[in-house]
Design an enzyme around this catalytic site. Structure first.
Site, PDB file in Angstrom:
ATOM      1  CG  HIS A 130      -2.990  -0.978  -3.449  1.00 20.16           C
ATOM      2  ND1 HIS A 130      -3.361   0.306  -3.163  1.00 20.16           N
ATOM      3  CD2 HIS A 130      -2.933  -1.615  -2.246  1.00 20.16           C
ATOM      4  CE1 HIS A 130      -3.504   0.448  -1.860  1.00 20.16           C
ATOM      5  NE2 HIS A 130      -3.254  -0.711  -1.289  1.00 20.16           N
ATOM      6  CB  SER A 168      -0.951   0.041   1.192  1.00 20.73           C
ATOM      7  OG  SER A 168      -0.525  -0.732   2.245  1.00 20.73           O
ATOM      8  CD  GLU A 172      -4.646   2.655  -6.034  1.00 21.33           C
ATOM      9  OE1 GLU A 172      -4.939   3.849  -5.988  1.00 21.33           O
ATOM     10  OE2 GLU A 172      -3.937   2.111  -5.161  1.00 21.33           O
ATOM     11  CG  ASN A 227      -3.602   3.845   0.556  1.00 21.55           C
ATOM     12  OD1 ASN A 227      -4.781   3.859   0.912  1.00 21.55           O
ATOM     13  ND2 ASN A 227      -2.858   2.761   0.619  1.00 21.55           N
TER      14      ASN A 227
HETATM   15  N1  3HC Z   1     -16.806 -10.910   2.048  1.00 22.14           N
HETATM   16  C1  3HC Z   1     -17.876 -10.918   1.242  1.00 22.14           C
HETATM   17  N2  3HC Z   1     -18.802  -9.924   1.225  1.00 22.14           N
HETATM   18  C2  3HC Z   1     -18.608  -8.893   2.067  1.00 22.14           C
HETATM   19  C3  3HC Z   1     -17.494  -8.812   2.935  1.00 22.14           C
HETATM   20  C4  3HC Z   1     -16.567  -9.885   2.907  1.00 22.14           C
HETATM   21  N3  3HC Z   1     -15.472  -9.925   3.669  1.00 22.14           N
HETATM   22  N4  3HC Z   1     -17.579  -7.668   3.648  1.00 22.14           N
HETATM   23  C5  3HC Z   1     -18.687  -7.042   3.239  1.00 22.14           C
HETATM   24  N5  3HC Z   1     -19.319  -7.786   2.306  1.00 22.14           N
HETATM   25  C6  3HC Z   1     -20.556  -7.460   1.613  1.00 22.14           C
HETATM   26  C7  3HC Z   1     -21.796  -7.807   2.402  1.00 22.14           C
HETATM   27  O1  3HC Z   1     -22.206  -9.138   2.211  1.00 22.14           O
HETATM   28  C8  3HC Z   1     -22.816  -6.829   1.804  1.00 22.14           C
HETATM   29  O2  3HC Z   1     -23.268  -7.292   0.531  1.00 22.14           O
HETATM   30  P1  3HC Z   1     -24.722  -6.871  -0.062  1.00 22.14           P
HETATM   31  O3  3HC Z   1     -24.739  -5.374  -0.117  1.00 22.14           O
HETATM   32  O4  3HC Z   1     -24.738  -7.522  -1.411  1.00 22.14           O
HETATM   33  O5  3HC Z   1     -25.683  -7.441   0.921  1.00 22.14           O
HETATM   34  C9  3HC Z   1     -21.971  -5.594   1.546  1.00 22.14           C
HETATM   35  O6  3HC Z   1     -20.615  -6.043   1.502  1.00 22.14           O
HETATM   36  C10 3HC Z   1     -22.103  -4.586   2.621  1.00 22.14           C
HETATM   37  O7  3HC Z   1     -21.736  -5.191   3.868  1.00 22.14           O
HETATM   38  P2  3HC Z   1     -22.506  -4.972   5.224  1.00 22.14           P
HETATM   39  O8  3HC Z   1     -23.987  -4.806   4.946  1.00 22.14           O
HETATM   40  O9  3HC Z   1     -22.126  -6.022   6.193  1.00 22.14           O
HETATM   41  O10 3HC Z   1     -21.905  -3.663   5.850  1.00 22.14           O
HETATM   42  P3  3HC Z   1     -21.787  -2.234   5.253  1.00 22.14           P
HETATM   43  O11 3HC Z   1     -22.927  -1.883   4.364  1.00 22.14           O
HETATM   44  O12 3HC Z   1     -21.501  -1.405   6.438  1.00 22.14           O
HETATM   45  O13 3HC Z   1     -20.476  -2.310   4.332  1.00 22.14           O
HETATM   46  C11 3HC Z   1     -18.185  -2.140   3.937  1.00 22.14           C
HETATM   47  C12 3HC Z   1     -19.251  -2.707   4.845  1.00 22.14           C
HETATM   48  C13 3HC Z   1     -18.241  -2.825   2.561  1.00 22.14           C
HETATM   49  C14 3HC Z   1     -16.846  -2.453   4.603  1.00 22.14           C
HETATM   50  C15 3HC Z   1     -18.433  -0.595   3.760  1.00 22.14           C
HETATM   51  O14 3HC Z   1     -18.572   0.006   5.017  1.00 22.14           O
HETATM   52  C16 3HC Z   1     -17.335   0.107   3.017  1.00 22.14           C
HETATM   53  O15 3HC Z   1     -17.276   0.090   1.803  1.00 22.14           O
HETATM   54  N6  3HC Z   1     -16.436   0.765   3.785  1.00 22.14           N
HETATM   55  C17 3HC Z   1     -15.284   1.456   3.227  1.00 22.14           C
HETATM   56  C18 3HC Z   1     -14.175   0.461   3.058  1.00 22.14           C
HETATM   57  C19 3HC Z   1     -12.958   1.083   2.475  1.00 22.14           C
HETATM   58  O16 3HC Z   1     -12.837   2.293   2.297  1.00 22.14           O
HETATM   59  N7  3HC Z   1     -11.966   0.236   2.204  1.00 22.14           N
HETATM   60  C20 3HC Z   1     -10.704   0.678   1.728  1.00 22.14           C
HETATM   61  C21 3HC Z   1      -9.794   0.832   2.884  1.00 22.14           C
HETATM   62  S1  3HC Z   1      -8.226   1.460   2.392  1.00 22.14           S
HETATM   63  C22 3HC Z   1      -7.383   0.104   1.898  1.00 22.14           C
HETATM   64  O17 3HC Z   1      -7.817  -1.018   1.963  1.00 22.14           O
HETATM   65  C23 3HC Z   1      -6.038   0.375   1.317  1.00 22.14           C
HETATM   66  C24 3HC Z   1      -4.926  -0.082   2.196  1.00 22.14           C
HETATM   67  O18 3HC Z   1      -3.766  -0.011   1.423  1.00 22.14           O
HETATM   68  C25 3HC Z   1      -4.741   0.757   3.445  1.00 22.14           C
END
Ligand code: 3HC
Length: 324
Positions: free
Chosen positions: A178, A155, A190, A228
């Protein structure tokens, strides 16, 4: 096998970049990726393995630690069960078949050299330490086929630096891929193109990303790539708002979710990503990031330092900005 749109777009991506020039045949360079080896059984590695297997790739997940591999498999099964429940809501047998079929395409291994021997693509998702990644790729490039794409899921580390010790032909096959957490859900990957990467290799990596149902964004090898580079200043500014006592984490999160339409507020996201990870990234860039050294956007934060020091690392430790 790819849609016209995918090919058109990936050709567009390749335009303007260095032409094909490695010693490998054009045919082998253009072949679709079928066999994927993912190194690192943590959440990112197992997420990448899961998504590749779910899109019909033959996957090997490698880790030196067999316990990590077991945890990785459990993580994949849990996530696949979630997907299966939505796909086959009234049919438990179909849910099990769905999970078993995909897991049937995943082999686990603790033997790195064997595991990369037939790979079309090797994706590394191990600890964010430059030397560890450099040593890993030195070993991988000895054992992987001469046509394999070598990719890092880093990352924050420069892909060019990770590839530094490799031979020129190997450096041409090195890209960043990424992924974002949670990998099964987040649509973006990415594709990081170094100065030395072959256009054909980048094109093939883009095609792979589309073949696993994700959307590629191609970018240069600069600190933080796209996401990021924008996300970290946003998170750090949120922490500084808190330090200035402008509002509580809850109110800042509510403001960004309801006022800007973000799925998580910045503190929820910090806790989700891990406060140690965020500190590691911003400290690294502030000290040494190409073009970012001393940049106040990444200046250390007393609040973040204090939380990390006291072990409040976010969701993974049950405490961060919030208690879980
Ligand atoms: N496996 C499969 N499906 C998953 C899952 C997993 N591990 N996690 C979430 N889901 C699915 C759920 O089944 C659900 O599907 P549906 O809409 O078809 O029913 C959907 O994702 C939404 O999940 P939830 O209803 O449980 O919960 P939320 O609506 O709160 O969503 C989230 C959770 C997807 C994590 C959402 O909050 C989100 O998009 N958050 C932002 C995440 C983000 O910004 N990530 C990037 C972080 S930075 C990074 O990774 C870079 C690194 O380099 C630092």
């Amino acid at each position: 096998m790819y849609s016209g749109r995918a090919l058109q777009s990936s050709r567009a991506v390749a335009r303007g970049m260095r032409g094909f020039s490695s010693g490998q045949s054009l045919h082998s360079q253009q072949e679709a990726v079928r066999r994927v080896t993912v190194i690192g059984g943590g959440q990112m590695g197992s997420g990448i393995a899961q998504v590749a297997a779910a899109h019909k790739h033959e996957v090997t997940l490698v880790d030196v630690n067999s316990e990590a591999l077991k945890r990785g498999q459990a993580y994949m099964v849990k996530s696949l069960k979630r997907v299966a429940k939505k796909k086959h809501s009234d049919d438990e047998a179909a849910q099990s078949r769905f999970v078993d079929e995909i897991m049937g395409r995943v082999t686990v291994s603790t033997q790195l050299q064997d595991a990369v021997g037939r790979a079309d693509l090797v994706v590394e998702a191990v600890v964010e330490k430059l030397q560890v990644k450099q040593e890993l790729f030195a070993r991988v490039s000895e054992a992987a086929p001469g046509t394999a794409i070598l990719a890092s899921n880093t990352s924050s580390l420069p892909i060019g630096k990770i590839a530094e010790g490799l031979e020129e032909g190997q450096r041409r096959r090195m890209v960043g891929l990424h992924f974002f957490n949670p990998v099964p859900q987040m649509k973006l990957v990415e594709v990081v193109r170094t100065e030395e990467a072959d256009a054909q290799v980048v094109e093939r990596a883009v095609a792979f990303v589309r073949a696993i149902g994700k959307e590629p964004a191609v970018c240069k090898d600069t600190p933080g790539f796209i996401v990021n580079r924008l996300l970290l200043p946003y998170m750090m500014e949120a922490v500084r708002l808190l330090e200035r006592d402008v509002a509580s984490p809850r109110d800042i999160d509510t403001a960004m979710k309801l006022g800007a339409g973000y799925p998580m507020g910045p503190f929820e996201l910090c806790d989700y990503v891990g406060l140690d990870t965020i500190k590691y990234i911003v400290d690294g860039w502030h000290k040494d990031g190409a073009g970012l050294k001393g940049n106040p956007l990444f200046a250390p934060s007393a609040k973040l330092d204090e939380l990390v020091k006291s072990g409040r690392l976010g969701v993974k430790t049950g405490k961060g900005f919030y208690d879980y």
